[in-house]
Design a protein around this motif. Structure first.
Motif, short mmCIF file in Angstrom:
data_model
loop_
_atom_site.label_atom_id
_atom_site.label_comp_id
_atom_site.label_asym_id
_atom_site.label_seq_id
_atom_site.Cartn_x
_atom_site.Cartn_y
_atom_site.Cartn_z
N GLN A 136 -3.16 0.80 -5.45
CA GLN A 136 -2.45 2.06 -5.55
C GLN A 136 -3.16 3.20 -4.83
O GLN A 136 -2.56 4.25 -4.55
N VAL A 138 -4.48 3.02 -1.78
CA VAL A 138 -4.41 2.91 -0.32
C VAL A 138 -2.95 2.90 0.12
O VAL A 138 -2.03 2.68 -0.68
N ASP A 139 -2.74 3.13 1.42
CA ASP A 139 -1.38 3.17 1.94
C ASP A 139 -0.88 1.76 2.25
O ASP A 139 -1.61 0.77 2.12
N ALA A 140 0.37 1.68 2.65
CA ALA A 140 1.00 0.38 2.91
C ALA A 140 0.32 -0.36 4.05
O ALA A 140 0.21 -1.59 4.02
N GLN A 142 -2.90 -0.35 4.87
CA GLN A 142 -4.13 -0.97 4.40
C GLN A 142 -3.83 -2.18 3.53
O GLN A 142 -4.50 -3.22 3.63
N ARG A 143 -2.81 -2.10 2.69
CA ARG A 143 -2.44 -3.23 1.85
C ARG A 143 -1.99 -4.41 2.70
O ARG A 143 -2.33 -5.57 2.41
#
Length: 234
Positions: A136, A138-140, A142-143
């Motif tokens: 939660q 990090v941004d999309a 990084q995920r």
């Protein structure tokens, strides 16, 4: 079938001994017990009950009652011998062998160390770890990068799974390992099966990602699965 009634005493465990439900044939006593003096205050001890035929215990070394009593009194466990007079010769022999082999000093040290560890844990002020990154945070992008890296490591055989499965489901009304328990899902799948199916799905995802990335490995993608059990759940 044998049922054991065991008494616990501060400092170490009480010693269970088997007796017969049927009156055994009396035989001459092996150990001569001196009269109890007013200095020897012995509490009652409990013994197990066995409906099977008595098993003779081999005596490796003769031990007198006085020696047994001295050893038990030094450890504060003289109640172990409280029912000595009610035992027949075979039962006295078995009790003597077990008491002789007991290491009261080791039992006492182990108990004190365990109590000290609990006491230290109760006074320890632990602080939560703060340098943790969650999905939660990090941004999309990084995920997605972490997801790709994870699948790549799985495809390279660098990821394994360790499952700790030493407990039984006795509190759930089952004598099987907890992983075999039916948790009430419509499919009635066990926890072991659900875990295995998830690992198979991850293997397929990793293989597909490796193929899409131009991987040419001939070896199939496998996730090593280690299940650690206990003697009760092996």
């Amino acid at each position: 079938m044998q049922r054991t009634a065991t008494r616990f005493s501060r400092g170490c465990l009480g010693i269970p001994q088997p007796i017969q439900t049927a009156k055994p044939r009396q035989s001459p006593p092996i150990f001569a017990k001196p009269p109890l003096s007013s200095k020897c205050c012995i509490k009652r001890a409990s013994v197990p009950f066995c409906t099977s035929q008595r098993e003779e215990m081999p005596m490796h070394e003769a031990v007198s009652y006085d020696e047994l009593l001295q050893k038990c009194k030094a450890a504060g466990q003289e109640h172990i011998l409280a029912d000595w007079d009610s035992l027949d010769a075979s039962e006295q022999q078995q009790l003597a062998a077990e008491v002789r082999d007991l290491d009261f000093d080791f039992i006492s040290r182990t108990l004190l160390a365990s109590q000290a560890a609990v006491e230290a844990a109760n006074h320890h002020s632990s602080q939560p770890v703060t340098d943790v990154i969650t999905l939660q945070d990090v941004d999309a992008g990084q995920r997605a990068a972490w997801h790709k890296l994870g699948l790549s490591l799985i495809a390279q055989g660098k990821i394994g799974v360790l499952l700790l499965a030493g407990g039984q489901g006795t509190r759930l009304g089952s004598n099987l390992p907890k992983g075999c328990y039916d948790v009430g899902l419509p499919s009635h799948k066990s926890l072991f099966q659900l875990q295995a199916e998830r690992l198979l799905a991850v293997q397929r995802l990793a293989a597909a990602a490796a193929a899409a990335g131009g991987g040419s490995s001939v070896q199939p993608v496998l996730v090593p699965w280690f299940i650690m059990t206990s003697p009760f759940a092996h």
